[in-house]
Design a protein around this motif. Structure first.
Motif, PDB file in Angstrom:
ATOM      1  N   ALA A 390       0.781  -1.324   0.127  1.00  0.00           N
ATOM      2  CA  ALA A 390      -0.015  -0.009  -0.126  1.00  0.00           C
ATOM      3  C   ALA A 390       0.784   1.137   0.063  1.00  0.00           C
ATOM      4  CB  ALA A 390      -1.026  -0.057   1.138  1.00  0.00           C
ATOM      5  N   HIS A 391       1.903   1.271   0.491  1.00  0.00           N
ATOM      6  CA  HIS A 391       2.767   2.416   0.738  1.00  0.00           C
ATOM      7  C   HIS A 391       4.118   2.167  -0.032  1.00  0.00           C
ATOM      8  CE1 HIS A 391       0.143   3.551   4.064  1.00  0.00           C
ATOM      9  NE2 HIS A 391       0.290   2.539   4.439  1.00  0.00           N
ATOM     10  N   GLY A 392       4.011   1.300  -1.038  1.00  0.00           N
ATOM     11  CA  GLY A 392       5.225   1.064  -1.937  1.00  0.00           C
ATOM     12  C   GLY A 392       5.169   1.859  -3.061  1.00  0.00           C
ATOM     13  N   ARG A 393       6.358   1.937  -3.641  1.00  0.00           N
ATOM     14  CA  ARG A 393       6.452   2.358  -4.868  1.00  0.00           C
ATOM     15  C   ARG A 393       7.553   1.535  -5.726  1.00  0.00           C
ATOM     16  NH1 ARG A 393       9.775   5.815  -7.839  1.00  0.00           N
ATOM     17  NH2 ARG A 393      11.214   5.911  -6.352  1.00  0.00           N
ATOM     18  N   PHE A 394       6.888   1.004  -6.740  1.00  0.00           N
ATOM     19  CA  PHE A 394       7.843   0.212  -7.445  1.00  0.00           C
ATOM     20  C   PHE A 394       9.147   0.703  -8.391  1.00  0.00           C
ATOM     21  CE2 PHE A 394       8.366  -2.596 -11.676  1.00  0.00           C
ATOM     22  CZ  PHE A 394       9.082  -3.375 -10.911  1.00  0.00           C
ATOM     23  N   VAL A 395      10.063   0.296  -8.220  1.00  0.00           N
ATOM     24  CA  VAL A 395      11.378   0.812  -8.902  1.00  0.00           C
ATOM     25  C   VAL A 395      11.553  -0.066 -10.175  1.00  0.00           C
ATOM     26  CG1 VAL A 395      13.680   1.720  -8.933  1.00  0.00           C
ATOM     27  CG2 VAL A 395      12.145   1.987  -6.956  1.00  0.00           C
ATOM     28  N   PRO A 396      11.349   0.177 -11.386  1.00  0.00           N
ATOM     29  CA  PRO A 396      11.373  -0.874 -12.391  1.00  0.00           C
ATOM     30  C   PRO A 396      12.600  -1.139 -13.015  1.00  0.00           C
ATOM     31  CG  PRO A 396      10.339   1.110 -13.438  1.00  0.00           C
ATOM     32  CD  PRO A 396      10.454   1.394 -11.676  1.00  0.00           C
ATOM     33  N   PHE A 397      12.756  -2.467 -13.198  1.00  0.00           N
ATOM     34  CA  PHE A 397      13.987  -2.660 -13.848  1.00  0.00           C
ATOM     35  C   PHE A 397      14.491  -1.919 -15.386  1.00  0.00           C
ATOM     36  CE2 PHE A 397      16.520  -5.362 -16.983  1.00  0.00           C
ATOM     37  CZ  PHE A 397      17.815  -5.562 -16.434  1.00  0.00           C
ATOM     38  N   SER A 398      15.828  -1.614 -15.286  1.00  0.00           N
ATOM     39  CA  SER A 398      16.268  -1.162 -16.681  1.00  0.00           C
ATOM     40  C   SER A 398      17.540  -1.587 -17.005  1.00  0.00           C
ATOM     41  CB  SER A 398      16.229   0.438 -16.505  1.00  0.00           C
ATOM     42  OG  SER A 398      17.548   0.946 -16.160  1.00  0.00           O
ATOM     43  N   ALA A 399      17.984  -1.670 -18.232  1.00  0.00           N
ATOM     44  CA  ALA A 399      19.039  -2.298 -18.687  1.00  0.00           C
ATOM     45  C   ALA A 399      20.387  -1.360 -18.285  1.00  0.00           C
ATOM     46  CB  ALA A 399      19.099  -2.515 -20.079  1.00  0.00           C
ATOM     47  N   GLN A 400      20.153  -0.107 -17.852  1.00  0.00           N
ATOM     48  CA  GLN A 400      21.062   0.936 -17.646  1.00  0.00           C
ATOM     49  C   GLN A 400      21.360   0.597 -16.088  1.00  0.00           C
ATOM     50  OE1 GLN A 400      18.996   1.838 -20.033  1.00  0.00           O
ATOM     51  NE2 GLN A 400      20.573   2.916 -21.371  1.00  0.00           N
ATOM     52  N   THR A 401      20.244   0.654 -15.115  1.00  0.00           N
ATOM     53  CA  THR A 401      20.635   0.361 -13.775  1.00  0.00           C
ATOM     54  C   THR A 401      20.899  -1.095 -13.533  1.00  0.00           C
ATOM     55  OG1 THR A 401      18.195   0.069 -13.036  1.00  0.00           O
ATOM     56  CG2 THR A 401      19.078   2.348 -13.360  1.00  0.00           C
ATOM     57  N   ARG A 402      20.316  -1.799 -14.137  1.00  0.00           N
ATOM     58  CA  ARG A 402      20.316  -3.209 -13.879  1.00  0.00           C
ATOM     59  C   ARG A 402      20.006  -3.639 -12.352  1.00  0.00           C
ATOM     60  NH1 ARG A 402      25.802  -5.171 -14.988  1.00  0.00           N
ATOM     61  NH2 ARG A 402      26.636  -3.316 -14.831  1.00  0.00           N
ATOM     62  N   MET A 403      19.138  -2.862 -11.981  1.00  0.00           N
ATOM     63  CA  MET A 403      18.402  -3.108 -10.710  1.00  0.00           C
ATOM     64  C   MET A 403      16.826  -3.072 -10.990  1.00  0.00           C
ATOM     65  SD  MET A 403      20.644  -1.300  -7.742  1.00  0.00           S
ATOM     66  CE  MET A 403      20.337   0.175  -8.347  1.00  0.00           C
ATOM     67  N   SER A 404      16.276  -3.478  -9.975  1.00  0.00           N
ATOM     68  CA  SER A 404      14.838  -3.062  -9.800  1.00  0.00           C
ATOM     69  C   SER A 404      14.594  -3.159  -8.288  1.00  0.00           C
ATOM     70  CB  SER A 404      13.962  -4.125 -10.538  1.00  0.00           C
ATOM     71  OG  SER A 404      14.088  -5.375  -9.999  1.00  0.00           O
ATOM     72  N   GLY A 405      13.383  -2.848  -7.658  1.00  0.00           N
ATOM     73  CA  GLY A 405      13.016  -2.922  -6.226  1.00  0.00           C
ATOM     74  C   GLY A 405      11.968  -1.944  -6.072  1.00  0.00           C
ATOM     75  N   ALA A 406      11.677  -1.698  -4.835  1.00  0.00           N
ATOM     76  CA  ALA A 406      10.602  -0.859  -4.178  1.00  0.00           C
ATOM     77  C   ALA A 406      10.896  -0.008  -2.917  1.00  0.00           C
ATOM     78  CB  ALA A 406       9.774  -1.840  -3.658  1.00  0.00           C
ATOM     79  N   ASP A 407      10.443   1.049  -2.933  1.00  0.00           N
ATOM     80  CA  ASP A 407      10.467   2.133  -1.943  1.00  0.00           C
ATOM     81  C   ASP A 407       9.213   2.157  -1.036  1.00  0.00           C
ATOM     82  OD1 ASP A 407      13.114   2.624  -3.031  1.00  0.00           O
ATOM     83  OD2 ASP A 407      12.540   4.543  -3.748  1.00  0.00           O
ATOM     84  N   PHE A 408       9.480   2.109   0.236  1.00  0.00           N
ATOM     85  CA  PHE A 408       8.318   2.021   1.099  1.00  0.00           C
ATOM     86  C   PHE A 408       8.535   3.464   1.915  1.00  0.00           C
ATOM     87  CE2 PHE A 408       8.787  -2.426   0.084  1.00  0.00           C
ATOM     88  CZ  PHE A 408       7.540  -2.707  -0.243  1.00  0.00           C
ATOM     89  N   ALA A 409       7.453   3.929   2.229  1.00  0.00           N
ATOM     90  CA  ALA A 409       7.451   5.282   3.148  1.00  0.00           C
ATOM     91  C   ALA A 409       6.212   5.164   3.790  1.00  0.00           C
ATOM     92  CB  ALA A 409       7.663   6.392   2.444  1.00  0.00           C
ATOM     93  N   HIS A 410       6.020   5.492   5.064  1.00  0.00           N
ATOM     94  CA  HIS A 410       4.943   5.430   6.020  1.00  0.00           C
ATOM     95  C   HIS A 410       5.216   6.324   7.126  1.00  0.00           C
ATOM     96  CE1 HIS A 410       0.882   4.792   6.984  1.00  0.00           C
ATOM     97  NE2 HIS A 410       1.373   3.836   8.179  1.00  0.00           N
ATOM     98  N   GLY A 411       4.881   7.587   7.146  1.00  0.00           N
ATOM     99  CA  GLY A 411       5.194   8.446   8.319  1.00  0.00           C
ATOM    100  C   GLY A 411       6.848   8.558   8.479  1.00  0.00           C
TER     101      GLY A 411
END
Ligand SMILES: Nc1ncnc2c1ncn2[C@@H]1O[C@H](COP(=O)(O)OP(=O)(O)OP(=O)(O)O)[C@@H](O)[C@H]1O
Ligand SMILES: [K+]
Ligand SMILES: [Mg+2]
Length: 712
Positions: A390-411
């Protein structure tokens, strides 16, 4: 506005269904049946239109000659004059026949494809909001022809995909037999390199949302139709160059024959228009002039038979000269279904924590890698769902960064998770002043050394930034690929694997697959740079790939073969599409290209040697018994019946040779892997000597028959 109802998916149908519309194409590739010659005949006559003939200068000269001899036969009738003009017309028709037969094969295919081109009604979605929450939409039914790029449509089981596009949501099994002739269903899914779908194919199970990428009239099917029909065919640079050479030769012979007349007149042996035209036609390179365009069409056709759509003839020719082959790893050398097989935590981190973090970072990752991580961690009893996101934001994979992930923030609380290539994640942790456990690198390296792809997982929260461990992604090298690379080596072609993966994995896979060289941790720019480098070194480069990150390189390569399974960016960028998505197809493509070049070379050699031989048959006969030219008598080695029968025999032979060689032109000269030098020697021998000898035997034989025609 409503919410998309979740669909129960019907079971996928058994493979080998009732489809396979274009299967027949593969039958008897190359063989010419006599019936084909007959059915193509009307087209051959239609092609006599001078406006079409001018495009082929050699045959245009023959046509003009036919008009002249016919006029002369009308004014001054004789069996000889009529026979010559009849056979001159036949010569032109035979040349057109070669082209018509080559085109005729494509026409039948185009008909089948047209029937495939559906009058589909598309279900276009009007409101589209990408996100994790269920998207809102409104459905509209519109004709498929009205779809524009960026339109979003939904296709459910049983429906036809209304246009080319990219799956943005969902997974489905799809019947692509309408395009590929292959009846086994294929899986296409959003995210990753297998998201492309083609208009005219059928969804067998499940439900997909597709973003349209092609303009109406410019779909893959449209392009295929115009291609096999030959409507989009343009002469290639090589063909143009050869045409110019043939035209120049023709001009030289026209001048030579015209200047012959004053000399002949001086010797008291003035020649008729009919004889002069006949002499000219035997001397100019009519054989290759007649077969040249058929050879080119047949080359394209041979590729279509192998399920490769070449979007330019130039690419087919270039394929014949390729000496460096670049392939991407995942999906090309390997099966491309990178699956998570285990979680390997660093010391002191519980496996569950690593699996949980990996799952959270992958919940919204649509790539095969991401989905397989979620699946593996679920099997291990970890169940996160959308509520956790619910409080997450997806960080999509890209060939440049070669990473993906998610950021969560709540208060005040926050947590960032990253997963990706070891070097990328280590760099990320390092930059944030985090700790890199001593065994992190070691774990990644040991996964990589076995040919697996390690994804390091790291988190950042109030306690700092740290690596939790690795996900082991496993991929399998396609069976039989090492043998095919060995074949390529025998053809003198160097193979280079270019991958975004780390050097250790690349090394292991390169060794297993048997490529000559590899480039690891390559960004799209580096893939492109590598091709430029190879080209600057004088190499002709072919590249196969399927990903959007391969697109720049595919566009730069001399031969860029995109996998049909690939993204539409890749398919747009390349100049060929392999419908079977098999990387080793390049071997066949190169063979077809070489065969095209060899066939053209062999028949050019044959044609020119033939004309030289005909010269010796016809000139001595023309001047036989003329005072002052007695020397020429000695050249009359063939002992032909009479001057007129010699000339007529040469013309009849000249015409028949074209028909006899049509099957060879369409089928192509046999190609066996060997060095270019050996091939050249062999072909010069066979087609050069053959071209010199054939006319003597052929003309003598025809002469023996013609002498019984009254009037000779
Ligand atoms: N979904 C993902 N999330 C995080 N990292 C990923 C993901 N998919 C791949 N990676 C990492 O990024 C690297 C580069 O992946 P990419 O798919 O761009 O490779 P590539 O350049 O297409 O090479 P190839 O297809 O030849 O293997 C992979 O080796 C892997 O470490
Ligand atoms: K000729
Ligand atoms: Mg790739």
């Amino acid at each position: 506005m409503q919410t998309v109802p979740q669909q129960e998916s019907p079971p996928p149908p058994a493979p080998g269904g009732p489809r396979g519309a274009r299967r027949h194409r593969r039958v008897a590739a190359g063989a010419v049946e006599p019936r084909q010659l007959l059915t193509a005949f009307p087209d051959a006559v239609r092609k006599l239109d001078p406006r079409l003939m001018v495009r082929n200068p050699v045959m245009f000269v023959v046509e003009v000659g036919s008009v002249l001899t016919t006029a002369s036969a009308l004014l001054d009738p004789s069996v000889f004059a009529w026979l010559i003009s009849a056979w001159l017309w036949l010569t032109v028709v035979f040349a057109n026949l070669a082209e018509a037969v080559a085109e005729g094969r494509g026409k039948a295919q185009a008909e089948t494809l047209r029937r495939t081109r559906s009058t589909t009604v598309a279900r276009r979605l009007r409101v589209w909001r990408v996100g994790l929450s269920p998207y809102d939409w409104e459905e509209q039914r519109v004709p498929a022809a009205d779809l524009r790029p960026q339109d979003v449509v939904v296709v459910e089981a049983g429906g036809t995909v209304p246009g080319d596009g990219e799956i943005v949501e969902g997974v489905a099994s799809i019947d692509e037999s309408a395009i590929t002739g292959e009846s086994a269903p294929v899986i296409r899914a959003a995210g990753g390199d297998r998201s492309g779908v083609t208009g005219g194919t059928t969804v067998l199970s499940d439900r997909i949302v597709v973003r349209i990428t092609s303009r109406p009239g410019h779909t893959f099917l449209d392009r295929m139709i115009s291609l096999v029909e030959g409507t989009s065919r343009q002469k290639t640079p090589n063909e143009l160059a050869l045409n110019i050479l043939l035209a120049s030769l023709t001009v030289v012979f026209v001048l030579a024959v015209v200047s012959l007349q004053p000399m002949a007149r001086w010797a008291g042996a003035e020649q008729s228009i009919t004889v002069l035209v006949a002499l000219l036609v035997t001397l100019i390179p009519t054989t290759i002039g007649a077969l040249l365009s058929a050879i080119g069409i047949a080359g394209m056709d041979r590729l279509v038979q192998r399920n490769v759509i070449a979007l330019s003839g130039r690419a087919v020719e270039a394929a014949g000269d390729v000496n460096t082959l670049l392939l991407d790893k995942t999906g090309t050398i390997t099966l491309g279904n990178r699956q998570a097989v285990s979680f390997v935590p660093v010391k002191g981190v519980p496996r569950e924590l690593l699996a949980d973090a990996a799952q959270l970072a992958s919940l919204a990752d649509p790539t095969p890698e991401g989905r397989s991580i979620v699946a593996l961690s679920r099997r291990q009893g970890i169940h996160r769902d959308d509520a956790d996101f619910a409080h997450g934001r997806f960080v999509p994979f890209s060939a440049q960064t070669r990473m993906s992930g998610a950021d969560f923030a709540h208060g005040d609380d926050f947590c960032r998770i990253r997963k990706g290539a070891a070097s990328a994640v280590l760099h990320w942790v390092d930059r944030r002043g985090g700790t890199i456990p001593r065994d992190a690198r070691w774990i990644a390296d040991s996964v990589a050394a076995g040919g697996g792809t390690p994804l390091l997982v790291a988190v950042e929260d109030h306690d700092g930034t740290r690596v939790l461990g690795a996900v082991h992604l496993k991929d399998v090298v396609k069976p039989g690929i090492a043998e095919r690379f060995a074949e390529l080596r025998a053809m003198g072609i160097r193979t280079v694997m270019v991958t975004g993966d780390n050097p250790l994995t690349a090394k292991a896979i390169a060794a297993e697959a048997g490529v000559d060289d590899y480039l690891a941790e390559a960004t799209p720019e580096q893939k492109l740079a590598r091709i430029r480098e190879e080209q600057a070194g004088g190499n002709l480069v072919a590249m196969t790939g399927d990903g959007t990150n391969d697109a720049p390189a595919l566009a730069q390569a001399d031969v860029g073969v995109a996998m049909n399974t690939g993204t539409s960016a890749a398919k747009e960028a390349g100049n060929m599409v392999d419908l079977d998505s098999s990387p080793t197809k390049l071997i066949e493509i190169i063979e077809v290209g070489k065969q095209l070049l060899i066939t053209r070379g062999a028949l050019t050699t044959f044609s020119i040697c033939n004309d030289v031989a005909k010269y010796f048959a016809i000139v001595p006969a023309m001047f036989g018994g003329v005072a002052g030219y007695e020397g020429l008598e000695k050249l009359n080695v063939m002992g032909l019946h009479s001057p007129t029968s010699a000339i007529a025999s040469a013309i009849v032979f000249n015409a028949l040779v074209i028909v006899v060689l049509i099957p060879l032109a369409l089928r192509g000269v046999r190609y066996a892997p060997s060095s270019a030098h050996a091939l050249l020697r062999r072909n010069l021998g066979v087609y050069g000597v053959g071209g010199l000898v054939a006319p003597f035997a052929g003309i003598k034989l025809i002469d023996l028959l013609i002498q019984y025609v009254p009037g000779f």
